[in-house]
Enzyme design. Structure first.
Site, PDB file in Angstrom:
ATOM      1  N   LYS A  22       0.833  -1.210   0.000  1.00 37.69           N
ATOM      2  CA  LYS A  22       0.000   0.000   0.000  1.00 37.69           C
ATOM      3  C   LYS A  22       0.866   1.257   0.000  1.00 37.69           C
ATOM      4  CE  LYS A  22      -1.909   1.663   3.944  1.00 37.69           C
ATOM      5  NZ  LYS A  22      -1.547   3.093   4.074  1.00 37.69           N
ATOM      6  N   ASN A  23       1.859   1.293   0.862  1.00 36.77           N
ATOM      7  CA  ASN A  23       2.625   2.530   1.006  1.00 36.77           C
ATOM      8  C   ASN A  23       3.590   2.780  -0.150  1.00 36.77           C
ATOM      9  OD1 ASN A  23       1.218   2.928   3.304  1.00 36.77           O
ATOM     10  ND2 ASN A  23       2.921   2.586   4.728  1.00 36.77           N
ATOM     11  N   CYS A 116      -6.440  12.290  11.871  1.00 38.99           N
ATOM     12  CA  CYS A 116      -7.016  10.998  11.505  1.00 38.99           C
ATOM     13  C   CYS A 116      -7.063  10.126  12.747  1.00 38.99           C
ATOM     14  CB  CYS A 116      -6.218  10.336  10.395  1.00 38.99           C
ATOM     15  SG  CYS A 116      -4.670   9.690  10.988  1.00 38.99           S
ATOM     16  N   ARG A 121      -1.316  14.327  12.858  1.00 36.70           N
ATOM     17  CA  ARG A 121      -0.623  14.210  11.569  1.00 36.70           C
ATOM     18  C   ARG A 121      -0.408  15.558  10.878  1.00 36.70           C
ATOM     19  NH1 ARG A 121      -2.097   8.432   8.990  1.00 36.70           N
ATOM     20  NH2 ARG A 121       0.059   8.574   8.366  1.00 36.70           N
ATOM     21  N   ASP A 307       3.495   0.571  12.119  1.00 35.88           N
ATOM     22  CA  ASP A 307       2.366  -0.083  11.454  1.00 35.88           C
ATOM     23  C   ASP A 307       2.192  -1.550  11.874  1.00 35.88           C
ATOM     24  OD1 ASP A 307       1.805   2.254  10.164  1.00 35.88           O
ATOM     25  OD2 ASP A 307       2.569   1.641   8.211  1.00 35.88           O
ATOM     26  N   ARG A 399      -8.899  -0.594   3.861  1.00 38.62           N
ATOM     27  CA  ARG A 399      -7.983   0.428   3.328  1.00 38.62           C
ATOM     28  C   ARG A 399      -6.641  -0.185   2.939  1.00 38.62           C
ATOM     29  NH1 ARG A 399      -6.239   4.142   7.299  1.00 38.62           N
ATOM     30  NH2 ARG A 399      -4.830   4.557   5.595  1.00 38.62           N
TER      31      ARG A 399
HETATM   32  C1  UD1 Z   1       3.711   6.864   6.445  1.00 37.39           C
HETATM   33  C2  UD1 Z   1       2.914   5.629   6.165  1.00 37.39           C
HETATM   34  C3  UD1 Z   1       2.267   5.103   7.458  1.00 37.39           C
HETATM   35  C4  UD1 Z   1       3.341   4.904   8.528  1.00 37.39           C
HETATM   36  C5  UD1 Z   1       4.185   6.162   8.702  1.00 37.39           C
HETATM   37  C6  UD1 Z   1       5.359   5.978   9.636  1.00 37.39           C
HETATM   38  C7  UD1 Z   1       2.149   5.940   3.907  1.00 37.39           C
HETATM   39  C8  UD1 Z   1       1.013   6.151   2.992  1.00 37.39           C
HETATM   40  N1  UD1 Z   1       1.872   5.932   5.206  1.00 37.39           N
HETATM   41  O1  UD1 Z   1       2.811   7.860   6.925  1.00 37.39           O
HETATM   42  O2  UD1 Z   1       1.646   3.860   7.154  1.00 37.39           O
HETATM   43  O3  UD1 Z   1       2.703   4.619   9.753  1.00 37.39           O
HETATM   44  O4  UD1 Z   1       4.715   6.576   7.422  1.00 37.39           O
HETATM   45  O5  UD1 Z   1       6.137   4.927   9.220  1.00 37.39           O
HETATM   46  O6  UD1 Z   1       3.268   5.716   3.483  1.00 37.39           O
HETATM   47  N2  UD1 Z   1       5.213  14.653  11.047  1.00 37.39           N
HETATM   48  C9  UD1 Z   1       5.255  15.971  11.410  1.00 37.39           C
HETATM   49  N3  UD1 Z   1       5.195  16.909  10.422  1.00 37.39           N
HETATM   50  C10 UD1 Z   1       5.097  16.566   9.101  1.00 37.39           C
HETATM   51  C11 UD1 Z   1       5.067  15.198   8.747  1.00 37.39           C
HETATM   52  C12 UD1 Z   1       5.112  14.253   9.751  1.00 37.39           C
HETATM   53  O7  UD1 Z   1       5.326  16.320  12.593  1.00 37.39           O
HETATM   54  O8  UD1 Z   1       5.046  17.469   8.254  1.00 37.39           O
HETATM   55  C13 UD1 Z   1       5.233  13.622  12.126  1.00 37.39           C
HETATM   56  C14 UD1 Z   1       3.917  12.837  12.180  1.00 37.39           C
HETATM   57  O9  UD1 Z   1       2.949  13.517  12.927  1.00 37.39           O
HETATM   58  C15 UD1 Z   1       4.352  11.566  12.840  1.00 37.39           C
HETATM   59  C16 UD1 Z   1       5.767  11.362  12.284  1.00 37.39           C
HETATM   60  O10 UD1 Z   1       6.184  12.637  11.810  1.00 37.39           O
HETATM   61  O11 UD1 Z   1       4.403  11.726  14.215  1.00 37.39           O
HETATM   62  C17 UD1 Z   1       5.882  10.337  11.185  1.00 37.39           C
HETATM   63  O12 UD1 Z   1       5.047  10.689  10.117  1.00 37.39           O
HETATM   64  P1  UD1 Z   1       5.396  10.321   8.612  1.00 37.39           P
HETATM   65  O13 UD1 Z   1       6.652   9.538   8.522  1.00 37.39           O
HETATM   66  O14 UD1 Z   1       5.278  11.564   7.824  1.00 37.39           O
HETATM   67  O15 UD1 Z   1       4.188   9.369   8.259  1.00 37.39           O
HETATM   68  P2  UD1 Z   1       3.276   9.386   6.988  1.00 37.39           P
HETATM   69  O16 UD1 Z   1       4.086   9.691   5.770  1.00 37.39           O
HETATM   70  O17 UD1 Z   1       2.063  10.205   7.245  1.00 37.39           O
END
Ligand code: UD1
Length: 426
Positions: A22-23, A116, A121, A307, A399
């Site tokens: 998925k990711n 979410c 997030r 995850d 999902r």
């Molecule tokens: C992706 C994965 C999700 C997985 C996560 C962490 C996809 C579609 N989803 O989510 O399944 O659980 O990586 O491995 O690939 N953060 C900030 N600011 C930002 C962006 C992130 O503070 O601008 C924080 C988030 O709140 C969270 C952490 O960074 O606490 C990790 O988030 P991130 O690695 O960005 O996860 P996703 O890309 O949303």
């Protein structure tokens, strides 16, 4: 309202091929926007997040067709650069359209994604990166407007304060066709980042170092069409591996990438399972009482994946002894605990820590899927519980898992999906 019903107590045995990741598939489908032509993507799972991504691609004007697990995107007909609120809300990770759209058109208008099920997030890292490329970022009526229409996106050096997966992907997408070179420091190292770079490089992009902390992207003028096969889903594989451990069977996972499963294999071995890796096949077997796993700390890759935290918690709830979890990635990713308690699990959580005292057996329960991975922890608990488990709100599970009830039934589980129609007053 659909639900999943599991009669516990059956061991999982046999062999399976794991669905596409998925990711990986989501950012790669977005990356097809940069191709401005036809992309053929194989091994796309039938999950609702892929459907949501396809809907957005179609809204943007792309022609998308599906032939089994192959998705064909013709992005030459793209004619819009906005994503409306209703489509953004269908999938939190739709923020990755930001890099794809601005990379292709120089401007992107997306509704604010909001929180979410697993936390707030924020997207500050994504937006700050766009500004560092020279784009202006404004918000208006709940929409984010990112524009680099005047001067185009210019390659730059971006240091991420956290190795965010989505921000790393957005930066790769925005920089592939930007002017000059971009360097990302403290980039996410997840295997899905490598898959995205592999896809773009096979279209002619110049991305070096994906999978490492520093990624260098030399901007180029255009990409060409290609075919690509999505990597196997390491989280789906992990989920079913944990299921085998919990039920005490033996299953071979065929054509996986064993190195992606390293962070799961280690704690599974600690719990007493046997894991045998031969080439691209991984065999998991478990016969004895599971042992506690001393400490699970979720970390960015190659640490233990957030995850798989809920699923591993289901496992430790029937292990002998006390296990401790620390969730370092998302601030409220323990919603499944309340549901695990319904099975008779003994879990105490405070802040980012959860302590699991293993019990002898779980009892079937009526539970709900609180989120995608929390939902998979419910069917895992149901598989080893005594009696019947009913899981509602399974749209969360859909999902990311393609027909989990069929996969598990093939392996010997007593599990089915039932459709329950809303009662109407006539
Ligand atoms: C992706 C994965 C999700 C997985 C996560 C962490 C996809 C579609 N989803 O989510 O399944 O659980 O990586 O491995 O690939 N953060 C900030 N600011 C930002 C962006 C992130 O503070 O601008 C924080 C988030 O709140 C969270 C952490 O960074 O606490 C990790 O988030 P991130 O690695 O960005 O996860 P996703 O890309 O949303």
């Amino acid at each position: 309202m659909n639900k999943i019903i599991v009669n516990g107590g059956k061991k999982l045995n046999g062999e399976i091929t794991v669905q596409g990741a998925k990711n990986s598939v989501l950012p790669i489908l977005v990356a097809t926007l940069l191709v401005n032509g036809i992309s053929v993507i194989h091994n796309c799972p039938y999950i609702s997040d892929v459907n949501a991504t396809i809907k957005i691609l179609r809204y943007l004007g792309c022609k998308v067709t599906r032939e089994g697990h192959t998705v064909i995107v013709d992005s030459s007909t793209m004619c819009r650069n906005d994503v409306p609120d209703s489509l953004m809300r269908e999938m939190r990770s739709s923020i990755v359209f930001l890099g794809g759209i601005i990379g292709r058109t120089g401007k992107a208008v997306l509704s604010t994604p909001g929180g979410c099920e697993i936390g707030l997030r924020p997207i500050d890292l994504h937006l700050s990166a766009m500004e560092q490329f020279g784009a202006s970022v404004t918000t208006e009526n709940g929409f984010i407007i990112c524009s680099a229409e005047k001067n185009g996106l210019c390659g730059t050096r971006i240091v991420l304060s956290f190795p965010s997966v989505g921000a790393t992907e957005n930066i790769i997408l925005a920089s592939t066709l930007a002017k000059g070179t971009t360097v990302i420091s403290n980039a996410a190292r997840e295997p899905e980042i490598i898959d995205l770079a592999d896809f773009l490089n096979s279209c002619g992009a110049k991305i070096h170092g994906a999978g490492e902390s520093t990624i260098v992207i030399e901007g180029i003028a255009s990409l060409h069409s290609t075919e690509h096969t999505i990597i196997p889903d390491r989280i789906v594989a992990s989920t079913y591996m944990i299921g085998v451990a919990m039920t005490g069977g033996k299953v071979t996972f065929k054509d996986v990438i064993p190195s992606h499963l390293g962070p799961i294999i280690q704690p599974l071995r600690e719990s007493g399972c046997s894991i045998f890796v031969k080439g691209k096949n991984v065999t998991v077997s478990s016969q004895k009482q599971l042992k506690r796993i001393k400490m699970i700390r979720t970390m960015p890759h190659p640490g233990f994946p957030t995850d798989a935290q809920a699923q591993m918690m289901a496992l430790t709830s029937i292990a002998d002894g006390t296990s401790v979890f620390i969730e370092n990635i998302f601030e409220s990713r323990y919603k499944h605990i309340g549901e695990l308690l319904r099975f008779g699990a003994k879990i105490h959580a405070e802040g980012r820590m959860a302590v699991v005292e293993g019990v002898k057996a779980l009892n079937g329960a009526n539970v709900k899927a609180t989120d995608l991975r929390g939902g998979s922890a419910m069917f895992l608990a149901g598989l080893c519980a005594e009696g019947t488990t009913e899981i509602t709100e399974i749209h969360h599970i859909d999902r990311g898992y393609e027909e989990p009830e069929k996969v598990l039934e093939i392996l010997g589980a007593d599990i089915k999906r039932v459709k329950e129609y809303e009662k109407t007053t006539e």
